[in-house]
Scaffold this active site. Structure first.
Site, PDB file in Angstrom:
ATOM      1  N   TYR A 163       0.841  -1.213   0.000  1.00  0.00           N
ATOM      2  CA  TYR A 163       0.000   0.000   0.000  1.00  0.00           C
ATOM      3  C   TYR A 163       0.869   1.253   0.000  1.00  0.00           C
ATOM      4  O   TYR A 163       0.572   2.232  -0.687  1.00  0.00           O
ATOM      5  CB  TYR A 163      -0.911  -0.004   1.245  1.00  0.00           C
ATOM      6  CG  TYR A 163      -1.977   1.049   1.189  1.00  0.00           C
ATOM      7  CD1 TYR A 163      -3.257   0.745   0.726  1.00  0.00           C
ATOM      8  CD2 TYR A 163      -1.711   2.366   1.562  1.00  0.00           C
ATOM      9  CE1 TYR A 163      -4.245   1.720   0.649  1.00  0.00           C
ATOM     10  CE2 TYR A 163      -2.688   3.340   1.481  1.00  0.00           C
ATOM     11  CZ  TYR A 163      -3.950   3.012   1.030  1.00  0.00           C
ATOM     12  OH  TYR A 163      -4.911   3.984   0.947  1.00  0.00           O
ATOM     13  N   PHE A 219     -20.500  14.134 -24.973  1.00  0.00           N
ATOM     14  CA  PHE A 219     -20.179  13.246 -26.099  1.00  0.00           C
ATOM     15  C   PHE A 219     -20.068  11.787 -25.687  1.00  0.00           C
ATOM     16  O   PHE A 219     -20.303  10.890 -26.484  1.00  0.00           O
ATOM     17  CB  PHE A 219     -18.871  13.694 -26.776  1.00  0.00           C
ATOM     18  CG  PHE A 219     -17.672  13.645 -25.880  1.00  0.00           C
ATOM     19  CD1 PHE A 219     -17.359  14.719 -25.057  1.00  0.00           C
ATOM     20  CD2 PHE A 219     -16.864  12.520 -25.833  1.00  0.00           C
ATOM     21  CE1 PHE A 219     -16.264  14.666 -24.210  1.00  0.00           C
ATOM     22  CE2 PHE A 219     -15.754  12.462 -25.002  1.00  0.00           C
ATOM     23  CZ  PHE A 219     -15.461  13.547 -24.177  1.00  0.00           C
ATOM     24  N   LYS A 249      -1.670   6.850 -23.455  1.00  0.00           N
ATOM     25  CA  LYS A 249      -1.319   7.091 -24.866  1.00  0.00           C
ATOM     26  C   LYS A 249       0.160   6.771 -25.076  1.00  0.00           C
ATOM     27  O   LYS A 249       0.520   5.628 -25.317  1.00  0.00           O
ATOM     28  CB  LYS A 249      -1.625   8.542 -25.251  1.00  0.00           C
ATOM     29  CG  LYS A 249      -3.111   8.831 -25.457  1.00  0.00           C
ATOM     30  CD  LYS A 249      -3.853   9.061 -24.185  1.00  0.00           C
ATOM     31  CE  LYS A 249      -5.228   9.653 -24.399  1.00  0.00           C
ATOM     32  NZ  LYS A 249      -5.993   9.707 -23.132  1.00  0.00           N
ATOM     33  N   ARG A 298     -15.582  14.556 -32.949  1.00  0.00           N
ATOM     34  CA  ARG A 298     -14.803  15.637 -32.334  1.00  0.00           C
ATOM     35  C   ARG A 298     -15.287  16.958 -32.930  1.00  0.00           C
ATOM     36  O   ARG A 298     -14.583  17.626 -33.673  1.00  0.00           O
ATOM     37  CB  ARG A 298     -13.301  15.460 -32.587  1.00  0.00           C
ATOM     38  CG  ARG A 298     -12.691  14.189 -32.033  1.00  0.00           C
ATOM     39  CD  ARG A 298     -12.336  14.217 -30.557  1.00  0.00           C
ATOM     40  NE  ARG A 298     -13.442  14.140 -29.627  1.00  0.00           N
ATOM     41  CZ  ARG A 298     -13.291  14.012 -28.303  1.00  0.00           C
ATOM     42  NH1 ARG A 298     -12.087  13.951 -27.771  1.00  0.00           N
ATOM     43  NH2 ARG A 298     -14.320  13.950 -27.513  1.00  0.00           N
ATOM     44  N   ASP A 341       0.341  19.806 -21.033  1.00  0.00           N
ATOM     45  CA  ASP A 341      -0.354  18.531 -21.162  1.00  0.00           C
ATOM     46  C   ASP A 341       0.556  17.715 -22.067  1.00  0.00           C
ATOM     47  O   ASP A 341       0.591  17.913 -23.284  1.00  0.00           O
ATOM     48  CB  ASP A 341      -1.751  18.690 -21.767  1.00  0.00           C
ATOM     49  CG  ASP A 341      -2.479  17.346 -21.815  1.00  0.00           C
ATOM     50  OD1 ASP A 341      -1.798  16.323 -22.015  1.00  0.00           O
ATOM     51  OD2 ASP A 341      -3.711  17.318 -21.645  1.00  0.00           O
ATOM     52  N   PHE A 394      -9.026  20.760 -24.381  1.00  0.00           N
ATOM     53  CA  PHE A 394      -9.359  19.340 -24.380  1.00  0.00           C
ATOM     54  C   PHE A 394     -10.526  19.155 -23.428  1.00  0.00           C
ATOM     55  O   PHE A 394     -10.638  19.842 -22.409  1.00  0.00           O
ATOM     56  CB  PHE A 394      -8.169  18.436 -24.010  1.00  0.00           C
ATOM     57  CG  PHE A 394      -8.562  16.998 -24.222  1.00  0.00           C
ATOM     58  CD1 PHE A 394      -8.745  16.513 -25.507  1.00  0.00           C
ATOM     59  CD2 PHE A 394      -8.848  16.163 -23.162  1.00  0.00           C
ATOM     60  CE1 PHE A 394      -9.200  15.211 -25.733  1.00  0.00           C
ATOM     61  CE2 PHE A 394      -9.294  14.864 -23.377  1.00  0.00           C
ATOM     62  CZ  PHE A 394      -9.458  14.384 -24.658  1.00  0.00           C
ATOM     63  N   THR A 395     -11.378  18.206 -23.769  1.00  0.00           N
ATOM     64  CA  THR A 395     -12.661  18.057 -23.080  1.00  0.00           C
ATOM     65  C   THR A 395     -12.502  17.903 -21.568  1.00  0.00           C
ATOM     66  O   THR A 395     -13.063  18.682 -20.785  1.00  0.00           O
ATOM     67  CB  THR A 395     -13.410  16.842 -23.651  1.00  0.00           C
ATOM     68  OG1 THR A 395     -12.544  15.704 -23.609  1.00  0.00           O
ATOM     69  CG2 THR A 395     -13.847  17.088 -25.082  1.00  0.00           C
TER      70      THR A 395
HETATM   71  N1  PM9 Z   1      -7.862  11.584 -24.339  1.00  0.00           N
HETATM   72  C1  PM9 Z   1      -8.757  10.535 -26.269  1.00  0.00           C
HETATM   73  O1  PM9 Z   1      -9.412   9.619 -26.765  1.00  0.00           O
HETATM   74  C2  PM9 Z   1      -9.501   9.708 -24.004  1.00  0.00           C
HETATM   75  C3  PM9 Z   1     -10.688  10.255 -23.385  1.00  0.00           C
HETATM   76  S1  PM9 Z   1     -11.582  11.562 -24.116  1.00  0.00           S
HETATM   77  C4  PM9 Z   1     -12.425  10.918 -25.332  1.00  0.00           C
HETATM   78  O2  PM9 Z   1      -8.117  11.355 -26.942  1.00  0.00           O
HETATM   79  C5  PM9 Z   1      -5.374  14.864 -23.385  1.00  0.00           C
HETATM   80  C6  PM9 Z   1      -4.647  15.669 -24.397  1.00  0.00           C
HETATM   81  C7  PM9 Z   1      -6.080  13.737 -23.746  1.00  0.00           C
HETATM   82  C8  PM9 Z   1      -6.794  13.005 -22.756  1.00  0.00           C
HETATM   83  C9  PM9 Z   1      -7.583  11.896 -23.088  1.00  0.00           C
HETATM   84  C10 PM9 Z   1      -6.708  13.461 -21.413  1.00  0.00           C
HETATM   85  C11 PM9 Z   1      -7.425  12.750 -20.317  1.00  0.00           C
HETATM   86  C12 PM9 Z   1      -5.987  14.574 -21.109  1.00  0.00           C
HETATM   87  N2  PM9 Z   1      -5.332  15.258 -22.105  1.00  0.00           N
HETATM   88  O3  PM9 Z   1      -8.474   9.827 -20.615  1.00  0.00           O
HETATM   89  O4  PM9 Z   1      -8.312  10.628 -18.323  1.00  0.00           O
HETATM   90  O5  PM9 Z   1      -6.100  13.367 -25.024  1.00  0.00           O
HETATM   91  O6  PM9 Z   1      -6.458   9.296 -19.238  1.00  0.00           O
HETATM   92  O7  PM9 Z   1      -6.800  11.550 -20.044  1.00  0.00           O
HETATM   93  C13 PM9 Z   1      -8.669  10.643 -24.834  1.00  0.00           C
HETATM   94  P1  PM9 Z   1      -7.570  10.258 -19.526  1.00  0.00           P
END
Ligand code: PM9
Length: 478
Positions: free
Chosen positions: A80, A453, A266, A390, A223, A132-133
């Site tokens: 932990y 979305f 990613k 998008r 980011d 970004f969303t």
């Molecule tokens: N990006 C993508 O598919 C997954 C979720 S949104 C549809 O592109 C950036 C630049 C991203 C991103 C996620 C996140 C959030 C932050 N910044 O999905 O929570 O492209 O790991 O990251 C998606 P998490």
């Protein structure tokens, strides 16, 4: 220089790996696809993956692990607190990006949440390239005001500007001069700007942003989710960097910022994981105080020990130019096939995906009828290819007027699909393009309160892609 890679005669870098484990996929018949689409409310997020043939929804958490990652996972220390796996991860982040404090989170938005909680006061601005969303929603939920300072080319799908991820330095200076430092929480710069088509910033632009943020006393946060591809584009497109190593460029980018958030799903080739990495001791301490509330102990932040091992190894692989170059060349290959056939896409081709321009693809569908959503649904129906909207569904807040980009993202998971898969995708896109007048607009019949979305539901305003094409590529395969 990067020895050890070769391009084939279609310009695709030969993968620097071979496949050892495979997952079966199958193309279901058209009536089943139609039923699946109706059940999913015409939202590709709501499809079951078993109903999908080629899954280009996202590059997030969908990469293939390497044998080294799988082997490292055996070493996962599930303690932990004080886990050996955490310290290996911390070392990988420090070696690669140079940040002193490393806070793991369950995924990228976990890091965004903590950062917003700690840095954003109600009414403060967060200037950024486009948006970004998930990044924007966390700033807004903390009471902050998202402020777009991207260059105008970012929202022009036909502009061939090589660095559409750049910030407009004059616009940023105006914002900072009027509001910094008290009314600016931080400046955010996203690598390979996702919502504009995976477009990089130049190193020169980031240096300019650094100077402005320093002058005005405001933190600069990257980011860095797709920092590896951004570094490769700098090497290939920006004068003076052709002989740099990818690892050196990644470090140069990271060194310009005070900290970074990563969705490790990613570039780091892991199914789950994120990071918040900063240099400031006080900021790190305030984040660690909140980690225990929202994510877990600071030595795991919502991850298992084996996840942290895979992530540490993935960080090392993300600096391997051969791997990154192969990945980026796959997007270029798919884009090349579509451009040859006159299909409207965002140029220059970005890092992790090919983005179809739905406004030009379906000119008969007005933006308030969700053309990108309709196009994504049509690609699924035509050949079980899953993509992601998008456009206005992702970008609009409430009923604000919206005339931004309207794109469908064909996102390429890392180390997963072959050239044959991508050629099939190009054929399906072509099939839909030839029948595009059969794709009607949509109406939204369910709208969730946040990030709509993901879970919104739609209905077509007229018969959808009917009659089915007898001799479509998908029918022939069936
Ligand atoms: N990006 C993508 O598919 C997954 C979720 S949104 C549809 O592109 C950036 C630049 C991203 C991103 C996620 C996140 C959030 C932050 N910044 O999905 O929570 O492209 O790991 O990251 C998606 P998490």
């Amino acid at each position: 220089m990067c020895p050890g890679y070769a391009d084939n005669d279609q310009g695709v870098t030969v993968p620097p790996w071979k496949i050892k484990v495979v997952e079966p996929i199958a193309l279901g018949p058209e009536p089943e696809r139609r039923r699946a689409l109706e059940t999913a409310g015409y939202n590709t997020f709501l499809l079951r993956s078993e109903d999908v043939f080629i899954d280009l929804l996202t590059d997030s958490g969908t990469s293939a692990l390497s044998q080294e990652q799988r082997a490292a996972m055996e070493l996962g220390d599930e303690a932990y607190a004080g886990s050996r796996s955490f310290f290996r991860l911390e070392q990988a982040v420090r070696e690669t990006y140079g940040y002193r404090h490393v806070i793991p989170t369950h995924q990228g938005r976990g890091a965004e949440h903590l950062l917003a909680k700690v840095l954003v006061e109600p009414g403060q601005l967060v200037p950024s390239n486009l948006y970004f969303t998930t990044s924007r929603v966390h700033v807004e939920l903390a009471g902050g005001v998202w402020t777009d300072v991207s260059i105008p080319e970012a929202e022009d799908p036909e502009s061939t500007h090589p660095f559409k991820g750049n910030l407009d330095l004059a616009a940023l200076e105006r914002v900072l001069a009027a509001a910094a430092p008290e009314r600016v929480a931080f400046v955010r710069v996203e690598a390979c700007l996702n919502m504009a088509g995976g477009q990089p910033f130049s190193l020169a632009n980031l240096v300019g942003v650094r100077e402005l943020t320093r002058t005005h006393g405001v933190p600069l946060i990257l980011d860095a989710t797709r920092i590896s591809e951004n570094a490769l584009f700098i090497k290939d497109r920006e004068a003076g960097h052709a002989d740099s190593t990818l690892a050196g460029l990644i470090r140069e980018i990271a060194d310009l910022a005070d900290g970074a958030v990563f969705s490790s799903k990613k570039d780091h080739f892991v199914p789950i994981g994120g990071l918040l990495a900063v240099n400031d001791d006080d900021l790190a301490e305030r984040v660690r105080e909140l980690v225990v509330v929202y994510e877990g102990f600071p030595h795991y932040g919502g991850l298992a020990g084996h996840d942290m091992e895979a992530l540490a190894q993935g960080i090392h692989e993300s600096t391997d130019e051969r791997i990154v170059r192969h990945y980026v060349s796959q997007s270029a290959y798919l884009a090349g096939l579509l451009l040859e056939r006159g299909i409207p896409i965002v140029v220059p081709v970005g890092a992790h995906a090919v983005f179809l321009d739905a406004k030009r693809f379906l000119p008969h569908v007005p933006q308030e009828e969700f053309p990108a959503q309709a196009l994504a649904a049509a690609l699924y129906l035509a050949g079980a290819v899953r993509s992601m909207e998008r456009g206005i569904v992702s970008g609009q807040r409430g009923n604000d007027p919206y005339d931004g980009l309207e794109l469908v993202r064909l996102t390429i998971p890392r180390r997963v699909y072959t050239q044959e898969h991508l050629a099939y995708v190009a054929d399906i896109v072509t099939d839909v393009y030839e029948r595009r007048e059969l794709v009607p607009g949509f109406q939204m019949v369910y709208e969730p309160a946040h990030l709509r979305f993901f879970q919104a539901r739609f209905e077509p305003r007229a018969p959808f892609l009917e009659p089915p094409r007898e001799k479509s590529r998908a029918a022939a395969v069936r």
